[in-house]
Design a protein around this motif. Structure first.
Motif, PDB file in Angstrom:
ATOM      1  N   SER A 405      26.210  48.118  14.445  1.00  0.00           N
ATOM      2  CA  SER A 405      25.587  49.061  13.528  1.00  0.00           C
ATOM      3  C   SER A 405      26.624  50.094  13.106  1.00  0.00           C
ATOM      4  O   SER A 405      27.426  50.543  13.938  1.00  0.00           O
ATOM      5  N   VAL A 406      26.599  50.472  11.818  1.00  0.00           N
ATOM      6  CA  VAL A 406      27.589  51.423  11.295  1.00  0.00           C
ATOM      7  C   VAL A 406      26.918  52.488  10.436  1.00  0.00           C
ATOM      8  O   VAL A 406      25.786  52.320   9.965  1.00  0.00           O
ATOM      9  N   ASP A 407      27.636  53.561  10.207  1.00  0.00           N
ATOM     10  CA  ASP A 407      27.168  54.639   9.347  1.00  0.00           C
ATOM     11  C   ASP A 407      26.900  54.112   7.935  1.00  0.00           C
ATOM     12  O   ASP A 407      27.531  53.136   7.489  1.00  0.00           O
ATOM     13  N   PRO A 408      25.997  54.763   7.192  1.00  0.00           N
ATOM     14  CA  PRO A 408      25.605  54.249   5.871  1.00  0.00           C
ATOM     15  C   PRO A 408      26.730  54.196   4.850  1.00  0.00           C
ATOM     16  O   PRO A 408      26.659  53.414   3.898  1.00  0.00           O
ATOM     17  N   ASP A 409      27.798  55.006   5.023  1.00  0.00           N
ATOM     18  CA  ASP A 409      28.871  54.997   4.028  1.00  0.00           C
ATOM     19  C   ASP A 409      29.933  53.942   4.304  1.00  0.00           C
ATOM     20  O   ASP A 409      30.880  53.792   3.533  1.00  0.00           O
ATOM     21  N   VAL A 410      29.804  53.179   5.403  1.00  0.00           N
ATOM     22  CA  VAL A 410      30.732  52.086   5.679  1.00  0.00           C
ATOM     23  C   VAL A 410      30.342  50.897   4.816  1.00  0.00           C
ATOM     24  O   VAL A 410      29.165  50.537   4.715  1.00  0.00           O
ATOM     25  N   GLU A 411      31.338  50.260   4.191  1.00  0.00           N
ATOM     26  CA  GLU A 411      31.068  49.177   3.251  1.00  0.00           C
ATOM     27  C   GLU A 411      31.590  47.841   3.778  1.00  0.00           C
ATOM     28  O   GLU A 411      32.530  47.795   4.581  1.00  0.00           O
ATOM     29  N   ILE A 412      30.986  46.755   3.279  1.00  0.00           N
ATOM     30  CA  ILE A 412      31.496  45.417   3.569  1.00  0.00           C
ATOM     31  C   ILE A 412      32.940  45.329   3.086  1.00  0.00           C
ATOM     32  O   ILE A 412      33.267  45.742   1.974  1.00  0.00           O
ATOM     33  N   GLY A 413      33.821  44.814   3.940  1.00  0.00           N
ATOM     34  CA  GLY A 413      35.240  44.709   3.613  1.00  0.00           C
ATOM     35  C   GLY A 413      36.095  45.812   4.204  1.00  0.00           C
ATOM     36  O   GLY A 413      37.327  45.688   4.246  1.00  0.00           O
ATOM     37  N   ASP A 414      35.473  46.902   4.662  1.00  0.00           N
ATOM     38  CA  ASP A 414      36.247  47.982   5.284  1.00  0.00           C
ATOM     39  C   ASP A 414      36.881  47.504   6.583  1.00  0.00           C
ATOM     40  O   ASP A 414      36.265  46.745   7.345  1.00  0.00           O
ATOM     41  N   GLU A 415      38.112  47.949   6.845  1.00  0.00           N
ATOM     42  CA  GLU A 415      38.749  47.660   8.134  1.00  0.00           C
ATOM     43  C   GLU A 415      38.581  48.872   9.047  1.00  0.00           C
ATOM     44  O   GLU A 415      38.914  49.996   8.678  1.00  0.00           O
ATOM     45  N   LEU A 416      38.024  48.627  10.219  1.00  0.00           N
ATOM     46  CA  LEU A 416      37.797  49.668  11.214  1.00  0.00           C
ATOM     47  C   LEU A 416      38.503  49.284  12.498  1.00  0.00           C
ATOM     48  O   LEU A 416      39.153  48.238  12.586  1.00  0.00           O
ATOM     49  N   VAL A 417      38.367  50.129  13.514  1.00  0.00           N
ATOM     50  CA  VAL A 417      39.000  49.880  14.815  1.00  0.00           C
ATOM     51  C   VAL A 417      37.921  49.850  15.887  1.00  0.00           C
ATOM     52  O   VAL A 417      37.125  50.798  16.013  1.00  0.00           O
ATOM     53  N   LEU A 418      37.863  48.775  16.636  1.00  0.00           N
ATOM     54  CA  LEU A 418      36.951  48.633  17.765  1.00  0.00           C
ATOM     55  C   LEU A 418      37.724  48.923  19.051  1.00  0.00           C
ATOM     56  O   LEU A 418      38.784  48.339  19.285  1.00  0.00           O
ATOM     57  N   VAL A 419      37.210  49.831  19.856  1.00  0.00           N
ATOM     58  CA  VAL A 419      37.840  50.132  21.139  1.00  0.00           C
ATOM     59  C   VAL A 419      37.261  49.185  22.179  1.00  0.00           C
ATOM     60  O   VAL A 419      36.049  49.178  22.427  1.00  0.00           O
ATOM     61  N   VAL A 443      37.051  43.751  10.563  1.00  0.00           N
ATOM     62  CA  VAL A 443      36.649  43.852   9.163  1.00  0.00           C
ATOM     63  C   VAL A 443      35.129  43.796   9.097  1.00  0.00           C
ATOM     64  O   VAL A 443      34.502  42.882   9.659  1.00  0.00           O
ATOM     65  N   VAL A 444      34.525  44.768   8.447  1.00  0.00           N
ATOM     66  CA  VAL A 444      33.070  44.803   8.295  1.00  0.00           C
ATOM     67  C   VAL A 444      32.652  43.657   7.380  1.00  0.00           C
ATOM     68  O   VAL A 444      33.149  43.513   6.260  1.00  0.00           O
ATOM     69  N   SER A 445      31.728  42.833   7.886  1.00  0.00           N
ATOM     70  CA  SER A 445      31.348  41.601   7.205  1.00  0.00           C
ATOM     71  C   SER A 445      29.836  41.497   7.097  1.00  0.00           C
ATOM     72  O   SER A 445      29.101  42.237   7.756  1.00  0.00           O
ATOM     73  N   PRO A 446      29.344  40.562   6.266  1.00  0.00           N
ATOM     74  CA  PRO A 446      27.888  40.451   6.069  1.00  0.00           C
ATOM     75  C   PRO A 446      27.172  39.999   7.337  1.00  0.00           C
ATOM     76  O   PRO A 446      27.752  39.420   8.247  1.00  0.00           O
TER      77      PRO A 446
END
Length: 464
Positions: A405-419, A443-446
């Motif tokens: 689950s992510v914040d509403p402003d995170v978009e598909i395709g964004d690269e984030l960091v998982l700890v 990478v945030v994906s569908p």
């Protein structure tokens, strides 16, 4: 030490989150069904390429609710509408706490007038049983618990066997078993098919995205039914799925199965905690991952963050309604899939083969969860923007993925960091070796991750 109930156990510890973080329950076990029939890679490919047989007879709780108040009780416990819910239909059942946070979920079957069946994990079954026994409803219940994780050689029986036939070739196989074209059964509706000389009840379903059926009947008939399916399925490439691969189909299809039940706080919840045993799932389960908070409420999830927002209907009175009405116009986290960077995953594996060097938390395959409820931090620019909650490997896509689950402003395709990994060398859980935390690019994906699942699921199921 033994306690009268969960509430007494919680009062005896300094911090609920710390208690669950260091639970000694060990690894979650899918009972009875062999871990592999062939190998988990081929079994995963089976639901994408041919057809599979899932044996779901053992790892879930079945609770039958019967009586004049059965619908009244169950409607009061879930966010879902019961409008147009009639015999021979099924629905996702999502109960919440009084504060609007998810307790669990599962499938509710409307078997016959005044008789319904819930199938799912213990937290939701416990919640149903508590209200059936204490709420003054004119109902009776029969509870058929999941099979023991470690039967230790003792015989295992259930009321019903429960199988699923899924995959691109499933419809052809089912028609062969039925001896002709299938009856028209709409998605999440029930009907009957002919199988091994019997009329077998069936639910139109689709765990892996492709069309299929869930079937059930008396447990004593389970072996005969399974043998008939496997014999007829040979020409369609049927694959039996063991418990090792079974647990990963949800990664591709987009269901987060085990958020922490939101029952550990609140005065309105106190009678329930006093009803729950000190040996219950809620008292013995574990939390883990890189997210740390001493406030157990920080682990609670809203229906929106698990993808259940569209299920909320304010056309009936239910526990948590007032709280969810207040949330309705607020920005909400949303469910996504995270695709893990392969180089970062390989770096973690490499640390297992470097004597004398720091090792990272082991990634088990194909399912990498090592705790009842997982909460790994997902970061952007040093800020937490979500959780990774259920992770593993899909041989179909040759990648590690996780649901979260992510914040509403995170978009598909964004690269984030998982700890990845736990703080301070790891908790005292038996599933945790000493290790060091590290970061994994994702990478945030569908959701669902599987294209077939996204395109084939009906009515926004797991997609919305």
């Amino acid at each position: 030490m033994s306690y009268k109930n969960l509430e007494e156990k919680l009062q005896s510890v300094k911090n609920t989150a710390e208690m669950l973080r260091n639970s000694q329950i060990g690894a979650y076990v899918y009972p009875v069904v062999p871990s592999e029939f062939t190998n988990w890679r081929d079994e995963q490919q089976g639901w994408r390429n041919t057809c599979v047989l899932y044996d779901q007879s053992h790892h879930m709780v079945d609770i039958y609710v019967e009586g004049p108040d059965a619908l009244k009780l169950l409607s009061y416990l879930t966010i879902n509408s019961f409008k147009n819910f009639t015999v021979n239909k099924a629905k996702q059942f999502v109960p919440c706490s009084y504060d609007g946070y998810v307790i669990g979920d599962g499938i509710l079957f409307y078997l016959e007038e005044n008789k319904l069946l819930f199938v799912g994990r213990a937290p939701t079954a416990n919640w149903i049983q508590f209200h059936a026994e204490t709420g003054g409803y004119d109902v009776s219940i029969i509870r058929d618990d999941r099979s023991p994780s470690r039967p230790m050689g003792k015989p295992v029986t259930r009321i019903s066997y429960r199988y699923q036939i899924q995959g691109p070739n499933a419809e052809q196989l089912i028609e062969k078993l039925n001896g002709g074209p299938l009856p028209e059964i709409k998605f999440f509706n029930m009907g009957h098919i002919n199988l091994a000389g019997r009329q077998v009840r069936a639910l139109r379903h689709g765990m892996a995205g492709a069309p299929g059926l869930e079937i059930w009947g008396p447990y004593a008939e389970g072996d005969e039914i399974r043998d008939a399916i496997l014999e007829a399925g040979q020409e369609f490439g049927i694959v039996q799925v063991g418990s090792r691969a079974y647990a990963t189909n949800t990664l591709e299809s987009g269901w987060i199965p085990s958020p922490l039940p939101a029952i550990y706080t609140g005065e309105q919840m106190k009678p329930y905690r006093e009803w729950l045993s000190d040996k219950s799932y809620e008292a013995t389960g574990s939390i883990g991952g890189s997210f740390y908070s001493d406030n157990i409420e920080d682990y609670y999830m809203t229906p929106h963050s698990l993808g259940y927002g569209p299920f909320i209907k304010f056309d009936h009175d239910f526990i948590g309604r007032e709280a969810l009405e207040k949330m309705a116009n607020e920005p909400q986290r949303k469910k996504v899939t995270f695709a893990w960077n392969s180089d970062d995953v390989m770096r973690i594996f490499r640390s297992m083969f470097e004597p004398g060097e720091v090792n990272y938390k082991y990634i088990d395959l194909p399912l990498s969860n090592y705790t009842s409820a997982t909460y790994d931090r997902v970061m952007r620019d040093g800020k937490i923007v979500g959780f990774s909650m259920f992770s593993g490997y899909t041989f179909n896509d040759r990648t590690m993925i996780s649901l979260g689950s992510v914040d509403p402003d995170v978009e598909i395709g964004d690269e984030l960091v998982l700890v990845w990994g736990e703080e301070d060398g790891g908790s005292m859980k038996t599933t945790v070796e000493r290790h060091q935390q590290t970061e994994i690019r994702v990478v945030v994906s569908p959701t669902p991750f599987s294209r077939m699942a996204r395109e084939e699921y009906a009515g926004g199921w797991r997609v919305a």
